[in-house]
Scaffold this motif. Structure first.
Motif, PDB file in Angstrom:
ATOM      1  N   ARG A 170      11.412   2.069  -7.256  1.00 49.44           N
ATOM      2  CA  ARG A 170      11.978   2.153  -8.596  1.00 49.44           C
ATOM      3  C   ARG A 170      11.843   0.840  -9.362  1.00 49.44           C
ATOM      4  O   ARG A 170      12.342   0.709 -10.475  1.00 49.44           O
ATOM      5  CB  ARG A 170      13.453   2.553  -8.508  1.00 49.44           C
ATOM      6  N   THR A 171      11.188  -0.131  -8.773  1.00 45.99           N
ATOM      7  CA  THR A 171      10.899  -1.393  -9.466  1.00 45.99           C
ATOM      8  C   THR A 171       9.434  -1.755  -9.227  1.00 45.99           C
ATOM      9  O   THR A 171       8.822  -1.329  -8.248  1.00 45.99           O
ATOM     10  CB  THR A 171      11.783  -2.543  -8.947  1.00 45.99           C
ATOM     11  N   ARG A 172       8.894  -2.541 -10.126  1.00 45.70           N
ATOM     12  CA  ARG A 172       7.505  -3.012  -9.977  1.00 45.70           C
ATOM     13  C   ARG A 172       7.443  -4.032  -8.846  1.00 45.70           C
ATOM     14  O   ARG A 172       8.237  -4.969  -8.792  1.00 45.70           O
ATOM     15  CB  ARG A 172       7.046  -3.645 -11.285  1.00 45.70           C
ATOM     16  N   LEU A 173       6.489  -3.846  -7.934  1.00 45.41           N
ATOM     17  CA  LEU A 173       6.291  -4.808  -6.860  1.00 45.41           C
ATOM     18  C   LEU A 173       5.491  -5.998  -7.368  1.00 45.41           C
ATOM     19  O   LEU A 173       4.757  -5.893  -8.355  1.00 45.41           O
ATOM     20  CB  LEU A 173       5.552  -4.141  -5.695  1.00 45.41           C
ATOM     21  N   TYR A 315      -1.909   7.184  -7.976  1.00 42.14           N
ATOM     22  CA  TYR A 315      -3.303   7.312  -7.565  1.00 42.14           C
ATOM     23  C   TYR A 315      -3.854   5.986  -7.053  1.00 42.14           C
ATOM     24  O   TYR A 315      -4.670   5.961  -6.121  1.00 42.14           O
ATOM     25  CB  TYR A 315      -4.160   7.796  -8.737  1.00 42.14           C
ATOM     26  N   ALA A 316      -3.436   4.873  -7.657  1.00 45.02           N
ATOM     27  CA  ALA A 316      -3.900   3.562  -7.198  1.00 45.02           C
ATOM     28  C   ALA A 316      -3.454   3.299  -5.771  1.00 45.02           C
ATOM     29  O   ALA A 316      -4.233   2.837  -4.931  1.00 45.02           O
ATOM     30  CB  ALA A 316      -3.392   2.469  -8.135  1.00 45.02           C
ATOM     31  N   TRP A 317      -2.196   3.607  -5.488  1.00 42.55           N
ATOM     32  CA  TRP A 317      -1.689   3.377  -4.133  1.00 42.55           C
ATOM     33  C   TRP A 317      -2.335   4.322  -3.128  1.00 42.55           C
ATOM     34  O   TRP A 317      -2.663   3.922  -2.004  1.00 42.55           O
ATOM     35  CB  TRP A 317      -0.166   3.512  -4.106  1.00 42.55           C
ATOM     36  N   GLU A 318      -2.532   5.572  -3.503  1.00 41.71           N
ATOM     37  CA  GLU A 318      -3.205   6.504  -2.601  1.00 41.71           C
ATOM     38  C   GLU A 318      -4.612   6.019  -2.274  1.00 41.71           C
ATOM     39  O   GLU A 318      -5.069   6.118  -1.122  1.00 41.71           O
ATOM     40  CB  GLU A 318      -3.262   7.894  -3.232  1.00 41.71           C
ATOM     41  N   SER A 319      -5.295   5.486  -3.267  1.00 40.29           N
ATOM     42  CA  SER A 319      -6.639   4.969  -3.047  1.00 40.29           C
ATOM     43  C   SER A 319      -6.612   3.744  -2.143  1.00 40.29           C
ATOM     44  O   SER A 319      -7.438   3.615  -1.231  1.00 40.29           O
ATOM     45  CB  SER A 319      -7.287   4.623  -4.389  1.00 40.29           C
ATOM     46  N   LEU A 333       5.912  -1.517   1.075  1.00 43.12           N
ATOM     47  CA  LEU A 333       6.022  -2.944   1.382  1.00 43.12           C
ATOM     48  C   LEU A 333       5.311  -3.286   2.686  1.00 43.12           C
ATOM     49  O   LEU A 333       4.764  -4.380   2.833  1.00 43.12           O
ATOM     50  CB  LEU A 333       7.493  -3.365   1.435  1.00 43.12           C
ATOM     51  N   GLU A 334       5.305  -2.365   3.626  1.00 40.23           N
ATOM     52  CA  GLU A 334       4.539  -2.577   4.852  1.00 40.23           C
ATOM     53  C   GLU A 334       3.045  -2.551   4.549  1.00 40.23           C
ATOM     54  O   GLU A 334       2.266  -3.315   5.131  1.00 40.23           O
ATOM     55  CB  GLU A 334       4.898  -1.505   5.875  1.00 40.23           C
ATOM     56  N   ALA A 335       2.645  -1.674   3.629  1.00 41.12           N
ATOM     57  CA  ALA A 335       1.240  -1.637   3.227  1.00 41.12           C
ATOM     58  C   ALA A 335       0.826  -2.950   2.572  1.00 41.12           C
ATOM     59  O   ALA A 335      -0.295  -3.430   2.783  1.00 41.12           O
ATOM     60  CB  ALA A 335       1.008  -0.471   2.267  1.00 41.12           C
ATOM     61  N   VAL A 336       1.719  -3.532   1.784  1.00 46.28           N
ATOM     62  CA  VAL A 336       1.433  -4.831   1.169  1.00 46.28           C
ATOM     63  C   VAL A 336       1.212  -5.885   2.247  1.00 46.28           C
ATOM     64  O   VAL A 336       0.278  -6.709   2.166  1.00 46.28           O
ATOM     65  CB  VAL A 336       2.582  -5.247   0.228  1.00 46.28           C
ATOM     66  N   ARG A 337       2.068  -5.865   3.266  1.00 47.52           N
ATOM     67  CA  ARG A 337       1.920  -6.840   4.351  1.00 47.52           C
ATOM     68  C   ARG A 337       0.589  -6.651   5.075  1.00 47.52           C
ATOM     69  O   ARG A 337      -0.129  -7.616   5.364  1.00 47.52           O
ATOM     70  CB  ARG A 337       3.073  -6.696   5.344  1.00 47.52           C
ATOM     71  N   ARG A 338       0.227  -5.396   5.342  1.00 46.33           N
ATOM     72  CA  ARG A 338      -1.016  -5.136   6.057  1.00 46.33           C
ATOM     73  C   ARG A 338      -2.232  -5.457   5.199  1.00 46.33           C
ATOM     74  O   ARG A 338      -3.287  -5.843   5.731  1.00 46.33           O
ATOM     75  CB  ARG A 338      -1.060  -3.674   6.504  1.00 46.33           C
TER      76      ARG A 338
END
Length: 389
Positions: A170-173, A315-319, A333-338
């Protein structure tokens, strides 16, 4: 039905609206809304119905962009009236709904939008729920709506029901800091000089070329579709190329560069050197890739249309997940870390794929084991159709 015969409720003013929608600006919001409600139920044959629906869609967008609480309610009501009856194709309906949501968030006060969330949904189907899901997605990217009980409750309910937008925070990362931000002078990268001026060039090595020749195609249609979705949704002119490869051993730490990529069986690099210029690859970062994926559907292609912030973000995150090979259940957030453990390249060449006249994008991603590579290339040019396949 004769075009000279008047249908019930089809007044001269309604026919005038259908035939000359440019006169909408002469009406006040309430008059526009009332005319649109009538046009939702009348029409002179298939063509008349189509024109009427197009006019109602324009009215809904105009009202969404006109600041007042009444206009918020009018626009939301028209979307609910227009979309369920099959009067628009699914693509047109999605575009309208996402456009209205974006305009409401941009033009209206939050206090006037908030009453739309007074009742929690029982399911995720239907334009009313979808409009509110898009509104929450739009608000999240501008940092608005936090702490509002009705909005928080609605977002929680969407998560319980499994709405796709509800998986987004609900917030911009921080990694999303460039979304929808225009920087003067930073348009599409069209030349090798522009690419080299913005990103450090990756080395070209003999070891990379040897490793590339040993790469094996690892076809995965589902993953490829997810990777390409931002460009398809945005209506880019050509079908993107999304490919995945496995290596028999770990790629050398300095060998992930253009000499490696040129040995892969990529359509975008076929005939490399057929045009004047050099092929090169530069090191980039996950936030750069994510921003380009967002922009592809947010802005839309030259022959397409933008999808609004909420779905462009999804769509950006799915890609990005597809490029990294992550299951959808991995938290963002785990995806950001990876993502920080992967290596990312932007590359270009002078082939029949890359025309350097509108928008060309190409990325390659090396996983932390250095044995798996994903490549995504997209072009928004519509020339040499046969050559691109």
């Amino acid at each position: 039905m004769s075009h000279d015969r008047e249908t019930p409720g089809d007044s001269d003013s309604d026919r005038h609206l259908r035939e000359e929608p440019q006169h909408l600006d002469e009406l006040g919001p309430e008059a526009m809304y009332e005319a649109a409600v009538r046009l939702c139920t009348v029409g002179d044959g298939p063509h008349g119905v189509s024109v009427a629906r197009t006019t109602v869609a324009r009215i809904a967008e105009t009202l969404a962009d006109t600041r007042s609480r009444d206009c918020v309610m009018f626009a939301a009501d028209l979307v609910g009236r227009l979309l369920p009856d099959g009067g628009m194709s699914p693509g047109e309906g999605d575009r309208l709904l996402r456009s209205v949501a974006a305009k409401l968030v941009r033009a209206q006060h939050l206090r006037d939008i908030e009453p739309l969330f007074g009742e929690l949904p029982d399911g995720v189907s239907g334009p009313a729920v979808e409009l509110r899901a898009c509104l929450l997605g739009e608000l999240a990217l501008i940092g608005s709506g936090g702490g509002r009980r009705s909005l928080e409750a609605y977002a929680d309910r969407l998560r319980e029901l499994g709405h796709p937008l509800a998986r987004l925070p609900r917030t911009r990362l921080d990694i999303e800091h460039r979304f929808a931000v225009r920087v003067r002078g930073l348009g599409p990268v069209k030349t090798a000089q522009q690419l080299q001026s913005r990103f450090p060039e990756a080395p070209s090595t003999d070891g990379g070329a040897v490793a590339g020749r040993g790469a094996r195609d690892a076809r995965d249609d589902g993953r490829a579709n997810a990777a390409a979705r931002p460009f398809r949704a945005g209506g880019w002119a050509r079908e993107p190329e999304a490919r995945f490869f496995t290596l028999p051993g770990r790629l050398g730490p300095d060998d992930f560069g253009i000499s490696f990529l040129k040995e892969l069986s990529l359509r975008c690099l076929a005939g490399e050197g057929s045009r004047r210029g050099i092929a090169l690859a530069c090191v980039t970062t996950p936030d750069d890739v994510l921003n380009e994926l967002f922009a592809a559907s947010y802005v839309g292609g030259v022959n397409g249309q933008g999808q609004g912030s909420a779905y462009a973000r999804l769509y950006a995150w799915e890609s990005l997940y597809a490029l990294m090979g992550l299951p959808t259940g991995v938290p963002l957030l785990e995806a950001v870390r990876r993502a920080a453990d992967h290596r990312w390249l932007r590359f270009m060449a002078f082939t029949d794929w890359f025309h350097h006249d509108t928008s060309d994008l190409a990325f390659a991603v090396l996983d932390p084991t250095r044995t798996r590579v994903a490549v995504l290339a997209a072009t928004d040019t519509d020339v040499h159709r046969d050559a691109l396949g």
